[in-house]
Design a protein around this motif. Structure first.
Motif, PDB file in Angstrom:
ATOM      1  N   ALA A   1      -4.269   7.196   9.126  1.00 34.21           N
ATOM      2  CA  ALA A   1      -5.689   7.168   9.494  1.00 34.21           C
ATOM      3  C   ALA A   1      -5.968   8.117  10.660  1.00 34.21           C
TER       4      ALA A   1
ATOM      5  N   THR B   1      -9.690   9.437   6.459  1.00 32.88           N
ATOM      6  CA  THR B   1     -10.859   8.604   6.761  1.00 32.88           C
ATOM      7  C   THR B   1     -10.692   7.264   6.058  1.00 32.88           C
ATOM      8  N   PHE B   2     -10.923   6.174   6.801  1.00 29.55           N
ATOM      9  CA  PHE B   2     -10.761   4.840   6.242  1.00 29.55           C
ATOM     10  C   PHE B   2     -12.010   4.004   6.480  1.00 29.55           C
TER      11      PHE B   2
ATOM     12  N   ASP C   1     -16.846  11.695   8.698  1.00 32.65           N
ATOM     13  CA  ASP C   1     -15.462  11.459   8.308  1.00 32.65           C
ATOM     14  C   ASP C   1     -14.496  12.162   9.257  1.00 32.65           C
TER      15      ASP C   1
ATOM     16  N   VAL D   1     -11.403   5.859  11.534  1.00 27.54           N
ATOM     17  CA  VAL D   1     -11.652   4.538  10.950  1.00 27.54           C
ATOM     18  C   VAL D   1     -13.124   4.202  11.140  1.00 27.54           C
TER      19      VAL D   1
ATOM     20  N   GLU E   1      -6.572   0.531  14.731  1.00 26.55           N
ATOM     21  CA  GLU E   1      -6.642   1.954  14.408  1.00 26.55           C
ATOM     22  C   GLU E   1      -5.297   2.645  14.642  1.00 26.55           C
TER      23      GLU E   1
ATOM     24  N   THR F   1       0.869  -1.171   0.000  1.00 25.08           N
ATOM     25  CA  THR F   1       0.000   0.000   0.000  1.00 25.08           C
ATOM     26  C   THR F   1       0.906   1.221   0.000  1.00 25.08           C
TER      27      THR F   1
ATOM     28  N   LEU G   1      -9.220  -2.124   2.686  1.00 25.11           N
ATOM     29  CA  LEU G   1      -9.371  -0.753   3.170  1.00 25.11           C
ATOM     30  C   LEU G   1      -9.548   0.207   2.002  1.00 25.11           C
ATOM     31  N   HIS G   2     -10.294   1.251   2.248  1.00 25.06           N
ATOM     32  CA  HIS G   2     -10.467   2.364   1.308  1.00 25.06           C
ATOM     33  C   HIS G   2     -10.299   3.662   2.088  1.00 25.06           C
ATOM     34  N   THR G   3      -9.762   4.691   1.421  1.00 22.18           N
ATOM     35  CA  THR G   3      -9.568   5.978   2.083  1.00 22.18           C
ATOM     36  C   THR G   3     -10.007   7.129   1.204  1.00 22.18           C
TER      37      THR G   3
ATOM     38  N   LEU H   1      -3.027   1.673  11.753  1.00 22.90           N
ATOM     39  CA  LEU H   1      -3.407   2.395  10.530  1.00 22.90           C
ATOM     40  C   LEU H   1      -3.015   3.866  10.625  1.00 22.90           C
TER      41      LEU H   1
ATOM     42  N   VAL I   1     -13.087   0.044   6.757  1.00 22.66           N
ATOM     43  CA  VAL I   1     -12.592  -1.319   6.954  1.00 22.66           C
ATOM     44  C   VAL I   1     -13.764  -2.188   7.411  1.00 22.66           C
TER      45      VAL I   1
END
Length: 351
Positions: A194, A162-163, A257, A197, A185, A99, A155-157, A188, A165
């Motif tokens: 992050a 802001t993530f 967020d 989360v 957390e 990543t 995971l997406h951000t 991340l 999961v």
């Protein structure tokens, strides 16, 4: 900066919609991706090549390939795609690859622990456990080691901390026994920046079955911009994901967020196709890949394709929507997003 020296670097994972330096993929070689017959192998190679060539039309692409697979890859791939020869177990490089993040001194690459999606009995990861090193080294990124078992599809951000999961992935006892939400957390925050989360309870039903990931978020929901979330919309009450998504929608609708903004949800219809020979499908248009100037989108030869592509066009103004056939990918356990990984452009780059 020396690889691994990531202390006090303030790493940030950019949003997928931010400019890319290039994309990364891996060429399929494992039997459980290629299938049992020459025709099944041809289907897999055709599907991976369609995605790769679509991506390469919009940004540089690097492809990991085994020595045995190089000739087939060269025959099917656009000539400007860069090949990196290495040993591989499979071709889901979103998950086995790094990543990428950016920091005070340039590019970083988080090398999560990869253990075959929670030590699945059918999976092999002797080589894929180290496949992230290929892109890390070739990109010149600082290597950031993490003790967290995690995958890129988990995971997406929004790029602002802001993530999204799922509890069933990061808290999976076959991935991270003994880890708590607070521990995940904190990791991340250290590795990808992050600040907030959002925990979704699970992923889609088929993805929780034997050959799934136990709940990757990248077929459930994704950010298109800060505060803007596309969400899988299974409209048929016959499908178990109708109830699953009602629960997930409720969580997202009540979340804010990292900047304190309520999330604006846009529903992306699920295909009308509900089942295949193995049961309920997890076909999802959410599993697309945003590249420079375009979106490589899943197409299922389904009555809902046109509506879904229209929703994507509205969600990504100014980008060309490029549909590619995804049934073959999903039959093997994933989609367009699952086989691609972005390397962000650094500020001042040419992307």
């Amino acid at each position: 900066m020396s690889p691994g020296l990531d202390q006090n670097e303030n790493w940030r994972m950019p949003a997928e919609t931010e400019p890319h330096e290039r994309a990364w993929m891996a060429w399929p070689s494992a039997a459980y991706t290629l299938g049992d017959t020459p025709s099944e192998a041809d289907e897999a190679w055709t599907a991976w090549a369609e995605v790769a060539n679509a991506v390469a039309a919009h940004e540089p692409l690097s492809m990991l390939v085994t020595a045995e697979g190089r000739a087939e890859a060269q025959r099917r791939l656009a000539g400007d795609i860069e090949l990196h020869e290495c040993e591989l177990d499979d071709a889901w490089y979103r998950d086995s690859g790094p990543t990428f993040v950016v920091g005070n001194h340039g590019l970083g690459a988080v090398n999560w622990v990869f253990n075959g999606w929670g030590q699945q009995e059918w999976a092999r990861w002797e080589f894929d456990a180290y496949a992230s090193e290929v892109a890390t080294t070739a990109s010149g990124a600082a290597r950031i080691a993490s003790a967290l078992v995690n995958e890129g599809g988990g995971l997406h951000t929004d790029g602002e901390g802001t993530f999204l999961v799922t509890e069933t992935v990061q808290l999976d006892p076959e991935r991270n026994p003994g880890w708590t939400k607070a521990g995940v957390e904190a990791e991340l925050a250290r590795r990808v920046g992050a600040r907030k989360v959002i925990w979704l309870p699970r992923g889609l039903t088929r993805d929780s079955a034997t050959y799934g990931t136990r709940g990757h978020v990248d077929i459930v929901a994704t950010f298109t911009a800060p505060g803007e979330v596309l969400i899988h919309d299974q409209r048929s009450e016959e499908h178990p994901d109708h109830a699953v998504m009602a629960e997930i929608r409720s969580v997202l609708a009540s979340s804010v967020d990292a900047a304190g903004r309520p999330l604006r949800l846009t529903e992306l219809p699920a295909p009308k196709t509900l089942t295949d020979e193995h049961g309920f499908v997890d076909y999802s248009y959410v599993n697309h890949f945003a590249v420079n100037g375009a979106v490589i989108a899943c197409s299922f030869d389904d009555p809902n394709d046109d509506e879904a592509l229209d929703v994507l066009a509205g969600a990504y103004p100014g980008r060309t929507i490029v549909p590619v056939g995804a049934r073959v990918l999903f039959a093997r356990g994933g989609g367009v997003h699952c086989i691609t990984q972005q390397q962000p452009a650094l500020p001042g780059g040419n992307a």
